[in-house]
Scaffold this motif. Structure first.
Motif, mmCIF file in Angstrom:
data_model
loop_
_atom_site.group_PDB
_atom_site.id
_atom_site.type_symbol
_atom_site.label_atom_id
_atom_site.label_comp_id
_atom_site.label_asym_id
_atom_site.label_seq_id
_atom_site.Cartn_x
_atom_site.Cartn_y
_atom_site.Cartn_z
ATOM 1 N N ALA A 135 -31.473 10.581 1.941
ATOM 2 C CA ALA A 135 -31.984 9.626 0.960
ATOM 3 C C ALA A 135 -32.365 8.297 1.620
ATOM 4 O O ALA A 135 -33.392 7.696 1.289
ATOM 5 C CB ALA A 135 -30.956 9.391 -0.138
ATOM 6 N N ALA A 136 -31.549 7.848 2.567
ATOM 7 C CA ALA A 136 -31.847 6.592 3.260
ATOM 8 C C ALA A 136 -33.111 6.711 4.109
ATOM 9 O O ALA A 136 -33.931 5.784 4.138
ATOM 10 C CB ALA A 136 -30.660 6.181 4.126
ATOM 11 N N LEU A 137 -33.279 7.847 4.771
ATOM 12 C CA LEU A 137 -34.477 8.032 5.596
ATOM 13 C C LEU A 137 -35.740 8.127 4.740
ATOM 14 O O LEU A 137 -36.789 7.571 5.098
ATOM 15 C CB LEU A 137 -34.326 9.279 6.469
ATOM 16 N N LYS A 165 -40.705 5.567 2.763
ATOM 17 C CA LYS A 165 -41.624 5.283 1.660
ATOM 18 C C LYS A 165 -41.765 3.800 1.346
ATOM 19 O O LYS A 165 -42.849 3.338 1.012
ATOM 20 C CB LYS A 165 -41.166 6.018 0.400
ATOM 21 N N PHE A 166 -40.655 3.054 1.431
ATOM 22 C CA PHE A 166 -40.673 1.666 0.969
ATOM 23 C C PHE A 166 -40.454 0.624 2.061
ATOM 24 O O PHE A 166 -40.716 -0.549 1.841
ATOM 25 C CB PHE A 166 -39.623 1.468 -0.128
ATOM 26 N N SER A 167 -39.907 0.998 3.191
ATOM 27 C CA SER A 167 -39.598 0.097 4.305
ATOM 28 C C SER A 167 -38.858 -1.169 3.868
ATOM 29 O O SER A 167 -39.301 -2.293 4.151
ATOM 30 C CB SER A 167 -40.872 -0.293 5.047
ATOM 31 N N PRO A 168 -37.724 -1.021 3.174
ATOM 32 C CA PRO A 168 -36.986 -2.217 2.756
ATOM 33 C C PRO A 168 -36.270 -2.848 3.953
ATOM 34 O O PRO A 168 -36.077 -2.208 4.982
ATOM 35 C CB PRO A 168 -35.971 -1.676 1.751
ATOM 36 N N PRO A 169 -35.851 -4.110 3.823
ATOM 37 C CA PRO A 169 -35.070 -4.730 4.900
ATOM 38 C C PRO A 169 -33.711 -4.034 5.053
ATOM 39 O O PRO A 169 -33.249 -3.350 4.153
ATOM 40 C CB PRO A 169 -34.890 -6.167 4.431
ATOM 41 N N TRP A 170 -33.083 -4.249 6.184
ATOM 42 C CA TRP A 170 -31.828 -3.548 6.493
ATOM 43 C C TRP A 170 -30.742 -3.863 5.483
ATOM 44 O O TRP A 170 -29.919 -3.011 5.163
ATOM 45 C CB TRP A 170 -31.358 -3.884 7.906
#
Length: 93
Positions: free
Chosen positions: A41-43, A48-53
């Motif tokens: 799910a994290a990958l 898809k969204f490239s959120p910050p860490w």
């Protein structure tokens, strides 16, 4: 009785749960299952969204802990049911 502890006996049939020893098996299974699901799910979320860490930390840490604790009692019950069905026990052949 705690969150993951069993009653000493079944209230319906009187089966003694003391003869079953599931140990840490449920936790070990959940670490692999929940870990694989959360990693996938994290990958996918990252791709898809490239959120910050920090979004990953805030999202996946509570979800992982919640799923593990929420499923622990179910996993322990499943292992007890499998032990009972297969007539398995500690030190038995």
């Amino acid at each position: 009785m705690g969150l993951i502890a069993f009653a000493p006996r079944c209230t319906a049939c009187g089966l003694d749960y003391g003869r079953f020893n599931v140990g840490d098996g449920a936790a070990a299974f959940l670490i692999f299952i929940v870990g694989a699901v959360m990693m996938a799910a994290a990958l996918i979320t990252d791709a898809k969204f490239s959120p910050p860490w920090w979004v990953h930390v805030l999202l996946w840490t509570p979800l992982t802990i919640g799923l593990t604790l929420g499923l622990l009692r179910v996993a322990k019950a499943l292992l007890v049911a499998l032990e009972y069905r297969n007539n398995a026990g500690e030190g038995s052949a």
